[in-house]
Design a protein around this motif. Structure first.
Motif, PDB file in Angstrom:
ATOM      1  N   GLN A  10       0.814  -1.210   0.000  1.00 10.99           N
ATOM      2  CA  GLN A  10       0.000   0.000   0.000  1.00 10.99           C
ATOM      3  C   GLN A  10       0.853   1.268   0.000  1.00 10.99           C
ATOM      4  O   GLN A  10       0.349   2.357   0.239  1.00 10.99           O
ATOM      5  N   THR A  11       2.147   1.104  -0.216  1.00 15.17           N
ATOM      6  CA  THR A  11       3.068   2.237  -0.206  1.00 15.17           C
ATOM      7  C   THR A  11       3.644   2.412  -1.605  1.00 15.17           C
ATOM      8  O   THR A  11       4.100   1.441  -2.207  1.00 15.17           O
ATOM      9  N   SER A  12       3.623   3.630  -2.132  1.00 19.60           N
ATOM     10  CA  SER A  12       4.222   3.874  -3.450  1.00 19.60           C
ATOM     11  C   SER A  12       5.730   4.000  -3.307  1.00 19.60           C
ATOM     12  O   SER A  12       6.222   4.581  -2.330  1.00 19.60           O
ATOM     13  N   ALA A  13       6.435   3.472  -4.287  1.00 18.35           N
ATOM     14  CA  ALA A  13       7.899   3.539  -4.236  1.00 18.35           C
ATOM     15  C   ALA A  13       8.357   5.000  -4.113  1.00 18.35           C
ATOM     16  O   ALA A  13       9.305   5.303  -3.383  1.00 18.35           O
ATOM     17  N   GLY A  14       7.652   5.894  -4.792  1.00 22.37           N
ATOM     18  CA  GLY A  14       8.031   7.308  -4.753  1.00 22.37           C
ATOM     19  C   GLY A  14       7.994   7.895  -3.351  1.00 22.37           C
ATOM     20  O   GLY A  14       8.724   8.844  -3.051  1.00 22.37           O
ATOM     21  N   ASP A  15       7.181   7.317  -2.496  1.00 20.83           N
ATOM     22  CA  ASP A  15       7.032   7.860  -1.141  1.00 20.83           C
ATOM     23  C   ASP A  15       8.221   7.577  -0.230  1.00 20.83           C
ATOM     24  O   ASP A  15       8.297   8.111   0.866  1.00 20.83           O
ATOM     25  N   VAL A  16       9.115   6.685  -0.651  1.00 18.99           N
ATOM     26  CA  VAL A  16      10.245   6.384   0.234  1.00 18.99           C
ATOM     27  C   VAL A  16      11.541   7.087  -0.217  1.00 18.99           C
ATOM     28  O   VAL A  16      12.598   6.844   0.358  1.00 18.99           O
ATOM     29  N   ALA A  17      11.423   7.933  -1.225  1.00 15.18           N
ATOM     30  CA  ALA A  17      12.614   8.662  -1.689  1.00 15.18           C
ATOM     31  C   ALA A  17      13.265   9.377  -0.501  1.00 15.18           C
ATOM     32  O   ALA A  17      12.586  10.072   0.255  1.00 15.18           O
ATOM     33  N   GLY A  18      14.554   9.134  -0.332  1.00 18.95           N
ATOM     34  CA  GLY A  18      15.289   9.787   0.749  1.00 18.95           C
ATOM     35  C   GLY A  18      15.086   9.170   2.115  1.00 18.95           C
ATOM     36  O   GLY A  18      15.655   9.629   3.101  1.00 18.95           O
ATOM     37  N   LYS A  19      14.267   8.140   2.181  1.00 24.15           N
ATOM     38  CA  LYS A  19      14.001   7.524   3.487  1.00 24.15           C
ATOM     39  C   LYS A  19      14.797   6.232   3.665  1.00 24.15           C
ATOM     40  O   LYS A  19      15.500   5.794   2.754  1.00 24.15           O
ATOM     41  N   SER A  20      14.628   5.639   4.828  1.00 24.91           N
ATOM     42  CA  SER A  20      15.362   4.414   5.134  1.00 24.91           C
ATOM     43  C   SER A  20      14.380   3.247   5.258  1.00 24.91           C
ATOM     44  O   SER A  20      13.481   3.278   6.089  1.00 24.91           O
ATOM     45  N   VAL A  21      14.549   2.267   4.396  1.00 25.91           N
ATOM     46  CA  VAL A  21      13.648   1.110   4.368  1.00 25.91           C
ATOM     47  C   VAL A  21      14.391  -0.117   4.900  1.00 25.91           C
ATOM     48  O   VAL A  21      15.538  -0.370   4.520  1.00 25.91           O
ATOM     49  N   THR A  22      13.724  -0.840   5.794  1.00 24.09           N
ATOM     50  CA  THR A  22      14.317  -2.087   6.291  1.00 24.09           C
ATOM     51  C   THR A  22      13.366  -3.243   5.991  1.00 24.09           C
ATOM     52  O   THR A  22      12.170  -3.159   6.272  1.00 24.09           O
ATOM     53  N   THR A  23      13.913  -4.303   5.409  1.00 32.64           N
ATOM     54  CA  THR A  23      13.128  -5.522   5.154  1.00 32.64           C
ATOM     55  C   THR A  23      13.647  -6.629   6.059  1.00 32.64           C
ATOM     56  O   THR A  23      14.643  -6.438   6.772  1.00 32.64           O
TER      57      THR A  23
END
Lengths: 718, 150
Positions: B59-72
């Protein structure tokens, strides 16, 4: 990024090992796995039998035929073999067995098959694994005897070594494999030569599951995770029996990334360069359908009509059990009980939506398929059929399954993927959306049942009639026999109808609704006789000794006779499945405003023969309890105009953590008997037990499952 | 190009901004531990962290994480050494295993802000994550075990 590269190497290695069938392993090494082979191949290992090869460094590779859908058999089956072989478990590596039923199939009803269904993997492979392990052990001893020039009879084995007690000399299995010979004909093993129970080090104790570490760090490979070079993505839209006549192909292929659309059985597939692009096109897909057999099917109306089939003297009747003279028993009965029961369709809802990956060789003469399948042989055969190839030209790379529950045994979606791959001339990953997984599901059939019982003057049940009406043939009748009660006169039958709606095994399938009806009527009789439900089952239903034992055990576990708090009540039921027998008790409460039943405590006593691995055994029973509660209290599905009305988890509800019982206790009866199935003994007793507890709480009987809050509210108002 | 930190490493993915993050992570970045279950934010199998907050990547657009930190799940630890992973292994929580990445990521968010959650707090926090194999009781026990050890 390195995704493709990494996957490609991983997969190639799996492919190599999966292709190493028996002595012919060299032939299976294909062109583009050569590099991976050079990187990963160990020293040549010696093949001992179809199941075992041992490398000079002592690594023992064992094939597992226990298709892994969460039950733990990938680990359990090799463990059984290792026990008998006296292998060093730390040196055992596990690979999935190739899809060759003549070599790796179990024998069931006289035929060899690899489909892991009915939770029977351990049950059906137990003896075979022990014998295979004993054969390898014997060959090890014979070789050591020859090398040492001593009598084989004086040697023993322990933890991966052959030992000569006379002089203390040892040879490791690896050393023997390096120089030894495997006889052309493997030694025959008599049952009395197998390791006695008292000497077991692994069986009944268990080992850590080998799949656990990779399932907590994201590295476990499911079918959905496979990625191949040059691969395209596909999804499909189907109807249960309708056929697509035309669709907006010209519009779709203009959309970004869309490669083409392909006609598939009862549907249309969309192929594109990325999954999001395929999904976007799916949204725009517009199909003109030609109605098929079930094109106007209405599940409610069909269920209503089942009653007429039951009363129709001309209906087609299949006799399932005929014992004594039921008609006479009913004529001379002191009292007759009769009730009708209904049940709705059920959907598997395995967490991983159905998918497969297929790659056809450039020359079209062979193919590979990646799938998490309960039936590796069926997948291979169906893909071969779809491509017009001989089955041995298809290599299956078995993946983990994100749940199976009976849905993944037909290879149907793998065959669909093969059709698409052939059409587009590229490797394809086919993935159904969750919506599609429901719409084109294969379901637990709905049913109508009439159960009748006749008691004599002493109150004993002397006559029993049970008729189940519905679609699905054998699926419909599973669990309808009552071998746990010794009733002298029985007439059990099935009256079949046929709608065209796709039906399938569903974790114990017919047991779920048949046992509900049986144990509901038994409870009604116990109440009428003013007897304790367990006492009634033991005395008036003549529960057999094995049944008496599970009843008594679960009574003790649940403190059956202890009064419960206000607003709580107990219910009991019994069920057999795949050779196991279980009796369960539930403690429930009811929110009368919302109609929601809460199950607080569940106790179950199971006679499952020898418990091979206690941890997974318990987990299997617990899992089925939850599956049973979810199906009974949360899940509900219906079909209108041939289309399933529910579309995703907002309207096909699954049980969540907040509805978990506070107590779940499982106890296995001590037994030396052969192991029997455990993954489907935990859910068939649930509907009867909950219905019987509900009666104690409300004075109302439930005749139609599932017991969703809406249905409970209607019942309370009635 | 969308640039963000993925498991501590700077990445740039060539995907449209509207691509669901789930598919950018799985099919483009090649990290397949994050799973697709429903595509509608209903099951939690696709749970990841964005700047430490658990979200549904479908439910999250890839564009919304620009500049952020993602952890899987792949970034939670390198070697199954996170207390939750250790507890998950010790208690043999997974059956089919498909939902477990999402379960662990959701649980990790809880433990990061609540050192020793009560059973009730665990249930409330985890209630959006479905496990069809019914491992809920083991998930609760594993979270409690990890909380004690952490």
């Amino acid at each position: 990024m390195t995704g493709t590269m990494k996957d490609s190497v991983q997969l190639s290695r799996r492919g190599l090992l999966a292709g190493m069938g028996g002595m012919t392993f060299c032939l299976a090494i294909g062109g583009d796995v050569g590099e991976a082979l050079a990187n990963t191949a160990a020293k040549p290992a010696k093949v001992f039998n179809a199941w075992v090869r041992i490398a000079p460094d002592g690594i023992v590779t064992v094939y597992s035929a226990g298709a892994e859908m969460g039950q733990g058999t990938k680990t359990t089956l090799p463990m059984i073999l290792a026990e008998e072989m006296d292998a060093d478990w730390s040196k055992v590596r596990i690979e999935m067995a190739p899809p060759d039923r003549n070599v790796y199939g179990y024998v069931f009803n006289g035929e060899r098959d690899m489909a892991i269904v009915g939770s029977r993997a351990t049950q059906l492979y137990f003896n075979e694994m022990r014998i295979a392990g004993a054969q390898v052990r014997r060959v090890m001893i014979d070789n050591a005897a020859k090398m040492w020039k001593v009598e084989a009879a004086g040697l023993r084995t322990e933890n991966g070594f052959v030992i000569n007690p006379a002089n203390g000399r040892k040879l490791s299995y690896g050393e023997i494999a390096a120089k030894g010979e495997v006889p052309k004909e493997l030694p025959a093993i008599k049952p009395e030569e197998l390791k006695p129970r008292k000497d077991w080090k692994l069986i009944t104790k268990g080992v850590p599951r080998r799949d656990t570490p990779e399932k907590v760090n994201g590295s476990a490979l499911y079918g959905i995770d496979v990625k191949l070079p040059n691969m395209v993505y596909a999804t499909a839209v189907h109807r249960q029996t309708d056929t697509p006549v035309s669709w907006n192909n010209a519009e779709l292929v203009k959309m970004p990334g869309i490669v083409k659309t392909v006609a598939v059985p009862n549907g249309v597939a969309i192929v594109g360069r990325s999954w999001p692009q395929v999904l976007a096109a799916r949204e725009k897909l517009s199909v003109e359908w030609k109605k098929g057999r079930a094109g106007n099917f209405d599940s409610d109306k069909a269920l209503e009509a089942y009653e007429k089939v039951h009363s129709d003297p001309k209906a087609n009747v299949v006799t399932i059990e005929k014992k004594g003279d039921a008609a006479k028993a009913f004529e001379g009965a002191a009292k007759i009980y009769k009730a009708e029961y209904r049940s709705d369709y059920g959907y598997h809802a395995q967490m991983e939506p159905l998918n497969a990956v297929v790659r056809i060789a450039k020359d079209g003469k062979s193919a590979e398929v990646w799938e998490g399948t309960q039936a590796p042989d069926a997948t291979r055969d169906e893909v071969a059929k779809a491509l017009g190839l001989a089955p041995e030209k298809v290599t299956l790379h078995q993946c983990y399954m994100g749940g199976g529950f009976g849905r993944r045994t037909l290879g149907d979606y793998a065959a669909e993927c093969a059709i698409i791959a052939k059409d587009v001339g590229r490797p394809v990953k086919l993935l159904w959306t969750r919506e599609e997984d429901i719409a084109h599901g294969m379901f637990r059939p709905q049913s109508f049942q009439c159960v009748e019982a006749a008691t004599d003057a002493s109150g004993k049940v002397v006559g029993w009639k049970h008729c189940v009406v519905g679609d699905g043939g054998l699926l419909l009748q599973s669990g309808i026999r009552i071998p746990y009660y010794d009733i002298p006169n029985q007439n059990i039958e099935r009256r079949g109808v046929s709608h065209g709606i796709r039906l399938k095994h569903w974790r114990a399938v017919g047991h779920v609704f048949n046992v509900f009806a049986i144990e509901n009527l038994v409870d009604e009789m116990a109440v009428a006789a003013n007897m304790d439900p367990i006492e009634f089952r033991i005395k008036n239903m003549a529960a057999v000794p094995k049944a008496k034992r599970v009843f008594e055990t679960v009574a003790e576990m649940s403190e059956w006779n202890k009064p419960r708090p206000q607003g709580r009540a107990l219910g009991i039921s019994i069920s057999e499945r795949s050779g196991s027998l279980g009796a369960g008790v539930v403690e429930i409460s009811l929110d009368r405003k919302t109609g929601k039943i809460h199950v607080h405590k569940v106790w179950v006593a199971v006679d499952g023969g020898t418990i091979v691995t206690p941890g997974p055994a318990r987990a299997n029973v617990e899992s089925a309890i939850i599956y049973g509660l979810s199906g009974l209290l949360h899940e509900s599905m219906s079909i209108k105009d041939g289309i399933v009305e529910q579309t995703n988890f907002h309207d096909y509800n699954l049980m969540r953590m907040s509805d978990l019982p506070e107590v779940m206790e499982v106890k296995f009866i001590e037994s030396d008997a052969r192991p029997t199935g455990l993954g489907e003994i935990g859910n068939p007793f649930i509907p009867g037990a909950v219905a019987n507890a509900f009666y104690r709480l409300t004075g109302k009987r439930m005749y139609h499952m599932p017991f969703t809050p809406e249905r409970v509210q209607d019942l309370l108002k009635a | 190009m969308i640039s963000f930190k993925l498991n501590g490493r700077q990445v740039s993915l060539d995907v449209p901004r509207t691509t669901p993050l789930l598919w950018a992570i799985r099919d483009v970045a090649g990290l397949t531990g994050t799973k697709y279950g429903c595509g509608a934010g209903l099951c939690g199998a696709c749970t990841i962290h964005i700047d430490g907050v658990a979200v549904r990547s479908c439910q999250t657009s890839a564009g919304d994480v620009a500049g952020k930190s993602v952890t899987t799940i792949e970034g939670l630890s390198k070697d199954n050494s996170h207390p939750l992973q250790k507890a998950w292994v010790a208690l043999e929580v997974p059956q089919c295993g498909y939902c477990q990445s999402g379960q662990i990521m959701k649980a990790a968010e809880l433990l990061a802000k609540t050192k020793s959650p009560s059973r009730q707090e665990i249930v409330e926090h985890m209630d959006g994550n479905i496990c069809r194999c019914g491992t809920y009781h083991k998930i609760i026990a594993a979270i409690q075990t990890a909380a004690k050890g952490a």
